[in-house]
Enzyme design. Structure first.
Site, PDB file in Angstrom:
ATOM      1  N   GLU A 195      20.614 104.199   5.750  1.00  0.00           N
ATOM      2  CA  GLU A 195      20.123 103.114   5.183  1.00  0.00           C
ATOM      3  C   GLU A 195      18.857 102.557   5.998  1.00  0.00           C
ATOM      4  O   GLU A 195      17.927 101.823   5.243  1.00  0.00           O
ATOM      5  CB  GLU A 195      21.043 101.826   5.054  1.00  0.00           C
ATOM      6  CG  GLU A 195      22.466 102.269   3.995  1.00  0.00           C
ATOM      7  CD  GLU A 195      21.965 102.432   2.630  1.00  0.00           C
ATOM      8  OE1 GLU A 195      21.130 101.606   2.171  1.00  0.00           O
ATOM      9  OE2 GLU A 195      22.582 103.153   2.120  1.00  0.00           O
ATOM     10  N   ASN A 250      24.700  88.696  -3.635  1.00  0.00           N
ATOM     11  CA  ASN A 250      25.517  88.990  -2.598  1.00  0.00           C
ATOM     12  C   ASN A 250      25.272  88.331  -1.423  1.00  0.00           C
ATOM     13  O   ASN A 250      26.132  88.092  -0.489  1.00  0.00           O
ATOM     14  CB  ASN A 250      25.009  90.904  -2.124  1.00  0.00           C
ATOM     15  CG  ASN A 250      25.275  91.770  -3.143  1.00  0.00           C
ATOM     16  OD1 ASN A 250      26.450  91.617  -3.372  1.00  0.00           O
ATOM     17  ND2 ASN A 250      24.471  92.738  -3.396  1.00  0.00           N
ATOM     18  N   GLU A 281      13.530  95.781   3.760  1.00  0.00           N
ATOM     19  CA  GLU A 281      13.247  96.607   2.652  1.00  0.00           C
ATOM     20  C   GLU A 281      11.815  96.872   3.097  1.00  0.00           C
ATOM     21  O   GLU A 281      10.922  96.019   2.909  1.00  0.00           O
ATOM     22  CB  GLU A 281      13.595  95.919   1.491  1.00  0.00           C
ATOM     23  CG  GLU A 281      13.174  97.116   0.332  1.00  0.00           C
ATOM     24  CD  GLU A 281      13.920  96.710  -0.926  1.00  0.00           C
ATOM     25  OE1 GLU A 281      13.390  97.450  -1.938  1.00  0.00           O
ATOM     26  OE2 GLU A 281      14.702  95.664  -0.923  1.00  0.00           O
TER      27      GLU A 281
END
Length: 291
Positions: A144, A191, A153
């Site tokens: 990831e 989340n 990100e």
């Protein structure tokens, strides 16, 4: 993730078979013709690869050039080391070998500080199961984050997309505040809310903690691993401790985006990382590796 970190020095494929060449690195980028040593053999890359340990299996990118010996070869299994504090089955030396080019933000101590949040993680079942779970978790977070290189990100164009305004609590930190962060790239306001509620941390109002506090970052990764089914049918933790196998951890993280033949290269990358980390920890990876 496309940023190249490093390309190791090369030696001609097949040359000097008796002497081990440049050691393989999990964080290096290799292109066709690149040559490395790993596990007492020299290997040549057939095409672009990164973070896939040399083997005769996997995607087939590596070609075995034969056995080698000499000071240039690092064994993929290090000198035996004691487990980490509290019995965590990965020592600091092993962690550093897994992630030699990691971002300094991702500290071993931060991971240790996060472990009490989910005491069943890597403490459930036999010693084999505990080491398999540690290898599986770290393999997935390596995939990831490009080998624990990326804290946030990289595609900033996605940032405004992670606000589900239909939630009653909205996006108090701002519409573009809930982009992917941390070892499992936590994203979306719901989340952050759920992880924060589970951990007793206000991540909905302070999502930046996931990129500024190493222990909080690791806790969010452990939150997902231990409590969320994602698109799968079980948590990744349950998959490893109940014998479902590594393939089910992939399904819990990315579901049909990688499973059922939809992206075999990405799936295989996770599997190869897991196999390499399991070897480093001296444990058989077990069955059911793919999804």
């Amino acid at each position: 993730m496309t940023t190249a970190l490093a390309v190791l020095l090369l030696f001609p494929a097949g040359a000097g078979a008796a002497t081990c060449g440049t050691p393989w690195s999990s964080s290096a980028v290799y292109t066709g013709g690149a040559a490395v040593s790993y596990g007492g053999h020299n290997w040549a890359a057939k095409w672009w690869t990164r973070n896939e340990p040399p083997s005769t299996g996997g995607s087939g990118v590596w070609s075995d050039q034969g056995a080698c010996g000499g000071s240039g070869d690092p064994s993929p299994t290090p000198t035996p080391t004691q487990p980490g504090p509290g019995g965590f089955p990965v020592s600091q030396a092993q962690f550093e070998q897994m992630f030699p080019n990691r971002n300094p933000f991702y500290t071993y101590q931060g991971l240790l500080d996060a472990l009490p949040a989910y005491p069943g993680f890597t403490t459930t079942g036999s010693d084999t199961v505990r080491r398999q779970e540690a290898a599986a978790f770290l393999a997935n977070v390596s995939h990831e984050t490009g080998g624990l290189v990326y804290v946030v990100e990289q595609n900033t164009a996605n940032y405004p997309h992670y606000c589900d305004a239909s939630q009653p609590y909205g996006c108090p930190a701002g519409q573009a505040a809930y982009y992917g962060r941390g070892p499992i790239q936590l994203s979306w306001n719901f989340n952050y809310k759920a992880a924060g509620d589970s951990l007793g941390i206000d991540l909905l109002d302070s999502p930046g903690l996931v990129e500024t506090d190493p222990a909080v970052a690791w806790k969010t990764g452990l939150w997902y691993w231990n409590t969320q089914n994602g698109p799968g049918t079980m948590t990744a933790h349950d998959a490893m401790v109940n014998g479902a196998g590594f393939g089910e951890t992939i399904r819990s993280i990315n579901g049909t985006l990688e499973c059922n033949g939809n992206n075999p290269a990405q799936m295989q990358h996770r599997v190869s990382l897991y196999q390499g980390f399991a070897q480093l920890l001296g444990v058989d990876p077990g069955a059911n590796l793919t999804c």
